[in-house]
Design an enzyme around this catalytic site. Sequence first.
Site, short mmCIF file in Angstrom:
data_model
loop_
_atom_site.label_atom_id
_atom_site.label_comp_id
_atom_site.label_asym_id
_atom_site.label_seq_id
_atom_site.Cartn_x
_atom_site.Cartn_y
_atom_site.Cartn_z
N GLU A 72 10.34 -5.01 -2.11
CA GLU A 72 10.35 -5.00 -0.68
C GLU A 72 10.53 -6.58 -0.47
O GLU A 72 9.44 -7.41 -0.47
CB GLU A 72 8.94 -4.73 0.09
N GLU A 97 1.66 0.24 -3.38
CA GLU A 97 0.75 -0.72 -2.87
C GLU A 97 -0.54 -0.55 -3.32
O GLU A 97 -1.55 -0.62 -2.36
CB GLU A 97 1.02 -1.48 -1.63
C1 GAL Z 1 4.38 -3.08 3.00
C2 GAL Z 1 4.35 -1.39 2.94
C3 GAL Z 1 5.49 -0.99 3.61
C4 GAL Z 1 5.39 -1.50 5.09
C5 GAL Z 1 5.39 -2.88 4.88
C6 GAL Z 1 5.31 -3.48 6.08
O1 GAL Z 1 3.07 -3.46 2.56
O2 GAL Z 1 4.69 -1.08 1.31
O3 GAL Z 1 5.60 0.54 3.36
O4 GAL Z 1 4.49 -0.73 5.65
O5 GAL Z 1 4.26 -3.22 4.37
O6 GAL Z 1 6.41 -3.29 7.01
#
Ligand code: GAL
Length: 846
Positions: free
Chosen positions: A253, A184
């Site tokens: 994600e 990110e």
């Molecule tokens: C995303 C990040 C993850 C984790 C998630 C929140 O933005 O890439 O590593 O932090 O947020 O759980």
Amino acid sequence: METNSLSKRLLLFLVAVQFGCDLISCSVTYDGKAIAINGRRRILLAGAIHYPRSTPEMWEDIIMKAKEGGLDVIETYVFWNVHEPSPGNYNFEGRYNLVRFLKTVQKAGLYAHLRIGPYVCAEWNFGGFPVWLKYVPGISFRTDNEPFKRAMKGFTEKIVNMMKYEKLFESQGGPIILSQIENEYGALDKKFGAAGYNYMTWAAEMAVGLRTGVPWTMCKQDDAPDPIINTCNGFYCDAFKPNKAYKPTMWTEAWTGWFTEFGGAVHKRPVQDLAFAVARFIQRGGSYVNYYMYHGGTNFGRSAGGPFITTSYDYDAPLDEYGLTREPKYGHLKELHKAIKKCEPALVPGDPTVLSLGTHQQAYVYHSKFGHCAAFLSNYDTANATRVLFNKMHHTLPPWSISILPDCNNIVFNTAKIGVQSTRMTMLPTNSQLFSWQIYSEDLTTSDEDSAFTTFGLVDQVNVTRDASDYLWYTTSVNIGPSESFLHGGEYAEILVQSTGHALHVYINGQLSGSAFGTRENRRIRYKNNIKLRSGMNQIALLSVAMGLSNIGGHYESWETGVLGPVILYGLDHGKRDLTHAKWSYKVGMKGEAKDVVSTNGMSSVEWVQGSLIAQKSQPLTWHRAYFNEPNGNEPLALDMHSMGKGQVWVNGQSLGRYWTAYATGDCRRCHYNVNYRPTKCQAGCGRPTQRWYHVPRSWLKPTGNMLVLFEELGGDPTRISLTKRSMTSVCADMFESHSNTTDWHTESNGKTQVIRRPKIHLQCGPGLLISKIKFASYGTPTGGCGTFQKGTCHAPTSYGVVNKRCIGKERCAVTISNSNFGQDPCPNKLKRLTVEAVCAPNSRD
Ligand code: GAL
């Protein structure tokens, strides 16, 4: 439209060349539609499981459950700070045995996505970076900075070489089909200007230059350079498109819930909404979805990022913190995955035809040249169910839902209709008592040799501790003249302490004067309180406590922690006295830490006192020790810490993590699946301790004489700590009658599709458990959720009788949802449901 095979092969060849592999060794390629493994495009379903967040003994079971849940790929970050605790010293043992983890994935027949980072965010201490990295001369994190790039390249290379040596890349016959560089970075890239862009392009080139033979991804990086695939992270990703038409649409994600912070409520994400988001992504051409997290697990030790991330990283994931299936989330997603896989032959060849079925309703229809047809019927209306006409058939779509028709005729799945049961898990008492309580109180007297150093002024905490401990003492002396009026019945003296966090305990002459805590959103602390000073020398000792180092934010490596001042005394006859620049001495950690009282071989290093001799159990800064035998059975275990304040806890020398009985504030009133989801929209546990139970992995125990040690900062009653087991106490089913005369429900038997016109609820207790009682049954219009069901205005009086007859004494049962099964229609023209909660109890014959 389907790409013709010559141009498809040419494209694969070009992509292969760009990855830095030749066609023979390059078995993973991609194009605008999907990742292709050995030339076959795939719809891939993945789940994040972070290896240090469970134990190696749990890995196989968790991974097999992921496979059973319909996943193809296991995704994990690589956590630099656990692997390289000091420069050049590596640790890949135990929970950090990445190779063993990946080989377990391989053994299960699954693929892996290795998100090397090495910045990972992940609510992990310091975002995954080792703290020593901050002290490399001239370093600046995640930007065009030579010392940083050198270190990042060194670690990335180390991991890639290790993977190659172990033949773990798919190009070598291993499970790794994808790797990620950075995490990110997009938002920072823009903020850092040219330096950001240069760093990002350097990172991309560096990664590709490592010639892994499999594609690289960059998440949330719109301008990821070729051949790296830019991917999406979020609660929804259906609007996402990669930056080139020849890259596949990937969601790295898909947030299954959210993380928890001490003092906050627990976030839940309804599975109907998660399934809707995933189906919506796939219907729009997405071909890779990774659930973040599929198993969240535990932030053991001091691995939680922060500050204030809880020790539990449960995340409301399909597998709970303990590795047990969370129903109905796990089961409903499993059904979704089956439905998507049935559509795969129609999905991978080309683009959909999109039809409008109403103002907020659409159909996405996919065809293959071999005659496959798959359709997704969606209703984006958050409030209303809608009847749509598709392919000459009427279908009812609940609000905010998608129905999947793998043959374009039959609905096999609707994201809002949960056909699987829910389970209620409860922490039950075990037969194991904690015994032989002993106490060791931190001795607060400091001598000069105890101190790390003495200096004028206040300094950053991590600079002194290097994160070897959460604790740093800031101590100074104040001389109070005998004539000060507050000594003679006048006003009190007051102290003001300003700290950048995370928690603060103020000691005056060895007595606790008070404590203050920051929050994740505002870590600054302003402590102002009356204090008792005496004539002559007084000792002011400020104990600053770190609660996990920041894991996110631009140049968070430069953020300071601890008491940075001002520190001011008020109420003296000559006004205030500013202690900010006084002489302060610094001492890292607790004496018990230095003496290693937690380890099984540090036992004789301090004088433990029998608990029974101690009248006051609730002293602050106290170590407690007790023993226990391993409880029978194989249910996961947890310590119930609700009687304690704040500290850390160890079993047999292994740290379970930080505990804190901070009470959750938040709005827990509403939770509807049919809204655009945000974590605040669906919260639980308000008014209760954010985290009460702390996972004790069974593999850390021996049959008898396990040693529990805890360090309590505030005070509490350790004799009320207990060992509990996570057990299934009841199962619930909740399903609507079939409300259309179309063929809504299906099962497959012997490979044939069998249409069932009347839906059934299915209930099943866990292994060794039978349905002992029907706690609730209602065919009609009941309300509430599992554990809180209530009769509605419409209720068939036969409900209990019918369900009792079918289910009592059975390990599993099914009940048909129809008027005839319940005697007669209890309320004609109303949409009815059958709702049941059944109690599970051990099979007494066992
Ligand atoms: C995303 C990040 C993850 C984790 C998630 C929140 O933005 O890439 O590593 O932090 O947020 O759980």
